[in-house]
Design an enzyme around this catalytic site. Structure first.
Site, PDB file in Angstrom:
ATOM      1  CG  ASN A   1      -9.716   9.241   5.583  1.00  0.00           C
ATOM      2  OD1 ASN A   1     -10.184   8.649   6.546  1.00  0.00           O
ATOM      3  ND2 ASN A   1     -10.414   9.499   4.499  1.00  0.00           N
TER       4      ASN A   1
ATOM      5  CG  HIS B   1     -10.432   4.405   1.806  1.00  0.00           C
ATOM      6  ND1 HIS B   1      -9.346   5.139   2.175  1.00  0.00           N
ATOM      7  CD2 HIS B   1     -11.505   5.071   2.299  1.00  0.00           C
ATOM      8  CE1 HIS B   1      -9.736   6.211   2.857  1.00  0.00           C
ATOM      9  NE2 HIS B   1     -11.055   6.188   2.952  1.00  0.00           N
TER      10      HIS B   1
ATOM     11  CG  HIS C   1      -0.910   6.685  -1.902  1.00  0.00           C
ATOM     12  ND1 HIS C   1      -2.088   6.601  -2.607  1.00  0.00           N
ATOM     13  CD2 HIS C   1      -1.176   6.177  -0.672  1.00  0.00           C
ATOM     14  CE1 HIS C   1      -3.029   6.083  -1.830  1.00  0.00           C
ATOM     15  NE2 HIS C   1      -2.506   5.810  -0.648  1.00  0.00           N
ATOM     16  CG  LEU C   2       4.863   4.656  -5.907  1.00  0.00           C
ATOM     17  CD1 LEU C   2       5.469   3.642  -6.881  1.00  0.00           C
ATOM     18  CD2 LEU C   2       5.847   4.971  -4.795  1.00  0.00           C
ATOM     19  NE  ARG C   3       0.749  11.331  -2.935  1.00  0.00           N
ATOM     20  CZ  ARG C   3      -0.363  10.979  -2.302  1.00  0.00           C
ATOM     21  NH1 ARG C   3      -1.388  10.456  -2.976  1.00  0.00           N
ATOM     22  NH2 ARG C   3      -0.469  11.118  -1.003  1.00  0.00           N
TER      23      ARG C   3
ATOM     24  CG  HIS D   1      -1.981   1.032   1.207  1.00  0.00           C
ATOM     25  ND1 HIS D   1      -3.149   0.889   1.895  1.00  0.00           N
ATOM     26  CD2 HIS D   1      -2.068   2.222   0.574  1.00  0.00           C
ATOM     27  CE1 HIS D   1      -3.912   1.952   1.689  1.00  0.00           C
ATOM     28  NE2 HIS D   1      -3.265   2.780   0.897  1.00  0.00           N
TER      29      HIS D   1
ATOM     30  CG  ASN E   1      -5.059   7.437  -4.630  1.00  0.00           C
ATOM     31  OD1 ASN E   1      -3.979   6.876  -4.789  1.00  0.00           O
ATOM     32  ND2 ASN E   1      -5.367   8.080  -3.517  1.00  0.00           N
TER      33      ASN E   1
ATOM     34  CG  ASP F   1      -2.196   4.955   3.450  1.00  0.00           C
ATOM     35  OD1 ASP F   1      -2.041   5.259   2.250  1.00  0.00           O
ATOM     36  OD2 ASP F   1      -3.136   5.386   4.143  1.00  0.00           O
TER      37      ASP F   1
ATOM     38  CG  ASP G   1      -6.112   3.615  -0.846  1.00  0.00           C
ATOM     39  OD1 ASP G   1      -6.819   3.591   0.168  1.00  0.00           O
ATOM     40  OD2 ASP G   1      -4.967   4.095  -0.864  1.00  0.00           O
TER      41      ASP G   1
END
Lengths: 318, 431
Positions: free
Chosen positions: B280, B181, B64-66, B62, B96, B307, B154
């Site tokens: 969150n 999520h 986030h690599l953006r 989990h 996302n 996350d 997510d």
């Protein structure tokens, strides 16, 4: 850089929660003689001459902004008022950039109103000027809390031992939080009254008791502070209807007259007449609502004076 | 033939029930032998691991690599390198992004960029619904063919229960986990932190535990109904942990994550308006934190996942309600997990490796390509840990482009000192 001197209150006034009873009493005691200035023909003293104050209102406000402006002008401060509309904020400037720009202009004090809780603290941590919180989100509105305390003290002589009930939308109210902290610090018993949908979680952990019916609250209380029902928030289903709210929780003449003993009624305004408070109560003999407005100017003069380095009481922990 | 011999370390590999001092030989990118006194042919690179722990490469399911769309916060390359620096040999990238990863082309883009990254292996995930709007399923089969290892929206819940049922049913054609999520938006509405006395004092809108719990309950029922593979992300509530524990006991096919911040911090970290503690699901009460710890300890929460949510510093430099959610986690995860769970006696070291390597591999089917194990034939992905290391978190030293962490200055034990991917050293700690 015109760094503010550290006063008996500290650099800023951000909230009543961290203040001691002594600090709160100092502000009220300082405000008391300042009321007289507003009664003079020439309503001006030179106390803050040469000081620059910026009123930074990121959220709509009429009475608080004007009250601060009067307080500043009557103390002879140089003032600039900036509203969010028409400011760089609308062009996307961040709060931190605003802070840096203000700092670069060598100001002494900032009065800030902002829709986000914590915004005043955010600013205060980033600039050397004194910051006065004129209401931040749902957090606190300390000068409103102070003027409420002053008004109650004027009429009852003391805060200690009084039973004060804050009625209505406590959930969304910064006034409620400042009142709760200030009243408790000065020894009042504090209640809140309204449906649970308008109460913040664990409100009892703030040391207040909850009344689920307005009749019981009125019967218990020496003082009612009736909050504005924030109609703009009511679309979220917090209450079934305004009509029902008035029927169940409204401060009506019949309910007030049913009370045994004295009752003082405050309201921070603006009022929704016929919703949380009926007109004949708002304008009636128990109401001190207009005196709150008068006291607001004096309290704000006191805060400005003290933060600018006004004297601490003897033996004060300056 | 390229060879690496990791000599004399404590080899901890729960996938084969192993915890012994041994050597690990990696040849041509795969584990060749594990045992005592392995002789290495000439030309073999030797790594002295005496006093260290040799584990199958850690996997974070989990992150986030953006990229695409948020390259000022992190790129696939910087994120993959940050992962390696944190001891991870593989990560699953959340979809996302901007635009969201909801098409075969975008999954292919993430996969290709991951191959070029030069850090941890990057496995794409795809959206459950087009644009993460919660209205229409993506072409899940196509996403799988392009390399997606799971589907997830997510960052947002799938509010339409019927649609999530379809996803759980449809994904079974590919034996694909559906990662969720859990947030009931009408309960969390506008909330920015845990509902409770701290939110009340700060004047911030709270998110009740029930916002997470009712969705976990709903989705466990849907998993039971469909027989699909549900993966519940970042569980933060005590009731959530209890619901998952009960569902597992009934045989529901569910895996779940516990995040280092949720088993370490409470909502007290938010005071006063610390945007680096804004996330969150939000940080919750001590009882919730303890339940997450217990869930990780007993395996109800199979997986420790970070996350990892990088944000540029000026995005966090705002009033609390205006700041984005999330903290970076790749480079603090091992230290936090060891310090909070192993050093406190809640779990032992093999269990930590199970939660951070073996179980994550199984949850995303990565065990099928030899990840999460040091069995001969497995991928030569190895994390070498120094459990005796004591260090202080210094965000300025993060490899990640972003530094948003509430753990700056915190003293931790244990760190990854070398990360090998396919037998190649992807990262080595230099004091």
């Amino acid at each position: 850089m015109s760094a503010a001197p550290t006063s008996f209150l500290g650099k800023d006034l951000l909230a009543l929660e961290p203040l001691t009873a002594e600090q709160i009493r100092l502000i009220l005691d300082t405000a008391e003689p300042l009321k007289e200035i507003s009664e003079r023909q020439i309503k001006k003293v030179p106390t803050l001459r040469g000081k620059t104050v910026v009123n930074l209102f990121f959220e709509a406000s009429t009475r608080t902004r004007i009250s601060f402006e009067f307080a500043e002008k009557r103390m002879s401060a140089d003032t600039v008022s900036i509203a969010a509309s028409g400011s760089s904020v609308q062009k996307g400037e961040t709060l931190v950039d605003t802070a840096r720009n203000l700092e670069a202009m060598r100001i002494d004090m900032v009065v800030i109103r902002h829709a986000s809780s914590g915004a005043a603290r955010f600013l205060a941590e980033r600039i050397e000027s004194s910051v006065i919180n004129a209401g931040d989100g749902k957090h606190e509105h300390p000068t409103q809390g102070l003027l409420d305390l002053l008004t109650i003290r004027d009429h009852r002589g003391t805060i200690e031992g009084l039973k004060v009930c804050i009625c209505g939308d406590v959930l969304h109210s910064r006034v409620a939080r400042s009142n709760i902290h200030g009243l408790k610090r000065l020894g009042a018993e504090v209640g809140v009254c309204g449906p649970l949908t308008l109460m913040p979680a664990d409100v009892d952990a703030l040391g207040v008791r909850w009344f689920n019916r307005i009749e019981a609250a009125i019967e218990w209380a020496d003082v009612l502070n009736v909050l504005r029902l924030q109609l703009e928030r009511m679309k979220g289903g917090f209450i079934p209807s305004l009509r029902e709210y008035n029927r169940v929780f409204g401060v009506t003449r019949a309910r007030v007259e049913a009370k045994q003993g004295d009752l003082l009624i405050l309201h921070p305004g603006p009022m929704n007449r016929g919703v949380e408070i009926d007109s004949d109560v708002a304008d009636g003999p128990h109401s001190v609502i207009l005196q709150q407005v008068t006291n607001g100017v004096a309290v704000r003069m006191a805060v400005l004076y003290l933060l600018a380095g006004g004297p601490a009481p003897e033996g004060g922990d300056a | 033939m390229s060879r690496v011999l990791i000599r004399g370390g404590r080899v901890v590999d729960p996938s084969q029930g192993m915890d012994a001092v041994a050597d690990v030989l990696i040849a041509d990118g795969r584990v060749a032998r594990v045992g005592e006194g392995i002789d290495a042919p000439e030309g073999t690179e030797t790594v002295d691991a005496s006093g260290l722990v040799v584990a199958p490469g850690l996997i974070d399911v989990h992150v986030h690599l953006r990229e695409p769309g948020g390259e000022h916060k992190e790129t696939i390359a910087t994120g993959a390198r940050a992962a390696a620096a944190g001891g991870f040999t593989a990560v699953v990238a959340m979809p996302n992004t901007d635009p969201p990863i909801d098409s075969i082309a975008l999954v292919g883009y993430v996969k290709a960029a991951g191959l070029r990254a030069g850090g941890a292996r990057v496995f794409p995930s795809g959206c459950i619904t087009l644009g993460q709007k919660g209205e229409q399923l993506t072409e899940i089969g196509e996403l799988v063919s392009a390399g997606a290892v799971c589907v997830t929206d997510d960052g947002r819940p799938v509010m339409n229960a019927g649609l999530l049922r379809m996803a759980l049913e449809y994904a079974q054609s590919f034996d694909l986990p559906v990662a969720v999520h859990e947030e009931e938006l009408t309960l969390s509405r506008g909330g920015t932190m845990n509902e409770g006395i701290i939110a009340t004092r700060l004047g911030l809108t709270g998110i009740p535990n029930a916002a997470e719990d009712v969705m976990i309950a709903r989705d466990l029922m849907l998993a039971e109904l469909t027989g699909g593979r549900l993966h519940i992300q970042h569980v933060a509530t005590r009731t959530g942990v209890e619901l998952i524990r009960a569902a597992k006991a009934k045989g529901v096919r569910v895996t779940a994550e516990g995040s280092p911040h949720h088993f370490t911090l409470t909502d007290e970290a938010v005071e006063w308006y610390n945007t680096n503690a804004k996330m969150n699901p939000p940080l919750r009460s001590a009882a919730d934190r303890d339940a997450v710890r217990a869930g990780v300890a007993d395996g109800t929460l199979d997986v420790i996942a970070t996350d990892h949510a990088p944000h540029h510093y000026d995005e966090k430099e705002q009033a609390f309600e205006d700041a984005p959610n999330g903290i970076v986690g790749l480079e603090t995860a091992v230290g936090l997990a060891y310090t909070e769970l192993v050093a406190t006696g809640l779990i032992d070291l093999p269990t930590l490796v199970e939660r951070m390597s073996c179980a994550p591999a199984r949850s995303m089917n990565l065990d099928r390509i030899g990840l999460g194990s040091l069995r001969p034939g497995s991928a030569g992905d190895v994390t070498i840990l120094d459990p005796m290391a004591e260090w202080t978190v210094d965000p300025a030293r993060f490899v990640s482009l972003s530094k948003n962490t509430p753990f700056g200055g915190r003293k931790l034990r244990c760190r990854a000192v070398r990360t090998l991917i396919g037998g190649q050293t992807a990262w080595q700690y230099n004091a």
